[in-house]
Design a protein around this motif. Structure first.
Motif, mmCIF file in Angstrom:
data_model
loop_
_atom_site.group_PDB
_atom_site.id
_atom_site.type_symbol
_atom_site.label_atom_id
_atom_site.label_comp_id
_atom_site.label_asym_id
_atom_site.label_seq_id
_atom_site.Cartn_x
_atom_site.Cartn_y
_atom_site.Cartn_z
ATOM 1 N N ALA A 104 0.825 -1.209 0.000
ATOM 2 C CA ALA A 104 0.000 0.000 0.000
ATOM 3 C C ALA A 104 0.863 1.265 0.000
ATOM 4 C CB ALA A 104 -0.935 0.005 1.204
ATOM 5 N N ASN A 105 1.859 1.319 0.862
ATOM 6 C CA ASN A 105 2.709 2.511 0.970
ATOM 7 C C ASN A 105 4.081 2.071 1.459
ATOM 8 O OD1 ASN A 105 3.954 4.953 1.403
ATOM 9 N ND2 ASN A 105 2.187 5.890 2.400
ATOM 10 N N ARG A 106 4.901 1.643 0.514
ATOM 11 C CA ARG A 106 6.209 1.082 0.831
ATOM 12 C C ARG A 106 7.077 2.059 1.625
ATOM 13 N NH1 ARG A 106 9.174 -0.489 -4.246
ATOM 14 N NH2 ARG A 106 9.418 1.730 -4.418
ATOM 15 N N GLU A 107 7.131 3.313 1.199
ATOM 16 C CA GLU A 107 7.997 4.290 1.857
ATOM 17 C C GLU A 107 7.616 4.492 3.319
ATOM 18 O OE1 GLU A 107 9.302 8.956 1.447
ATOM 19 O OE2 GLU A 107 8.562 7.914 -0.326
ATOM 20 N N GLN A 108 6.331 4.615 3.591
ATOM 21 C CA GLN A 108 5.879 4.813 4.971
ATOM 22 C C GLN A 108 6.164 3.576 5.824
ATOM 23 O OE1 GLN A 108 1.682 5.456 5.402
ATOM 24 N NE2 GLN A 108 1.815 5.853 7.594
ATOM 25 N N ALA A 109 5.908 2.398 5.283
ATOM 26 C CA ALA A 109 6.131 1.162 6.032
ATOM 27 C C ALA A 109 7.616 0.967 6.334
ATOM 28 C CB ALA A 109 5.584 -0.034 5.255
ATOM 29 N N LEU A 110 8.475 1.214 5.345
ATOM 30 C CA LEU A 110 9.906 1.051 5.562
ATOM 31 C C LEU A 110 10.440 2.096 6.542
ATOM 32 C CD1 LEU A 110 11.165 0.170 1.969
ATOM 33 C CD2 LEU A 110 10.895 -1.371 3.919
ATOM 34 N N THR A 111 9.903 3.308 6.475
ATOM 35 C CA THR A 111 10.311 4.350 7.423
ATOM 36 C C THR A 111 9.952 3.946 8.850
ATOM 37 O OG1 THR A 111 10.056 6.067 5.742
ATOM 38 C CG2 THR A 111 10.051 6.786 8.039
ATOM 39 N N GLN A 112 8.760 3.409 9.037
ATOM 40 C CA GLN A 112 8.338 2.964 10.364
ATOM 41 C C GLN A 112 9.212 1.824 10.869
ATOM 42 O OE1 GLN A 112 6.120 4.428 12.293
ATOM 43 N NE2 GLN A 112 6.457 2.975 13.941
ATOM 44 N N LEU A 113 9.516 0.876 10.002
ATOM 45 C CA LEU A 113 10.407 -0.228 10.392
ATOM 46 C C LEU A 113 11.791 0.299 10.750
ATOM 47 C CD1 LEU A 113 9.450 -2.950 7.772
ATOM 48 C CD2 LEU A 113 9.193 -3.116 10.249
#
Length: 191
Positions: free
Chosen positions: A19-28
């Motif tokens: 859905a939103n790779r950049e946001q998910a990777l930033t959170q991780l």
């Protein structure tokens, strides 16, 4: 108020990455990078080493999650820390095998030998674990390194009961001890 995404299951993580790779990777990155950096910096690495290792771990996690092959038994950030620790251990082994002349700023042969002996000693048991076979290695790492409960280990390794898993863990541990003892006896006889 922004809620952090739930990365406790592989389907949730996969959906978030798609859905939103950049946001998910930033959170991780925010959740998992600080403990990875602490671990690597505390075990002979630099902040740059930590970034490199963590990026490799993120790529592994991403490929497994998007490919549908990821199975999480803990949170995604815990999984990332575990991958990073394993990658760092392999990197330390690789560095220990390099000829001393290839290392930058070599302090001299005596210091290099002492550092090499320390690293060899530190990772010698891991070499014996590698020789045990996949099932024993997996079980011992799950119990001692990842500190998983025996109920989970029994389920993950297809044992019929916790007792069966306990017995197998004991047998694996005994095989490991015997390998170390045999190697020690061989080394003491040679000297």
């Amino acid at each position: 108020m922004v809620l952090s995404p739930d990365f406790s299951s592989a389907p949730n993580l996969r959906a978030a990455l798609l859905a939103n790779r950049e946001q998910a990777l930033t959170q991780l990155y925010r959740q998992a990078f600080p403990p990875v950096r602490r671990h690597i910096c505390g075990h002979g690495g630099s902040a740059e080493d930590a970034q490199d290792i963590f990026h490799d771990a993120l790529v592994i996690l991403y490929e497994q999650a998007v490919g549908g092959t990821l199975t999480l038994t803990s949170s995604a950030s815990t999984y990332l820390v575990g991958i990073s620790r394993n990658l760092w251990r392999h990197e330390l082994r690789r560095r220990a095998r390099l000829p001393h002349e290839a290392l930058p700023d070599d302090p001299g042969p005596l210091a290099a030998d002492a550092a090499s002996e320390t690293e060899e000693t530190r990772f010698a048991v891991l070499d014996y674990v590698e020789q045990l076979g996949a099932k024993c290695k997996s079980m011992l790492l799950a119990f001692y390194y990842f500190q998983q409960p025996l109920t989970q280990i029994a389920a993950d390794h297809d044992y019929r009961s916790v007792r069966s898993a306990t017995v197998q863990k004991f047998k694996c541990l005994e095989r490991l001890r015997e390998s170390v003892r045999a190697a020690f006896r061989t080394e003491t006889i040679e000297y």
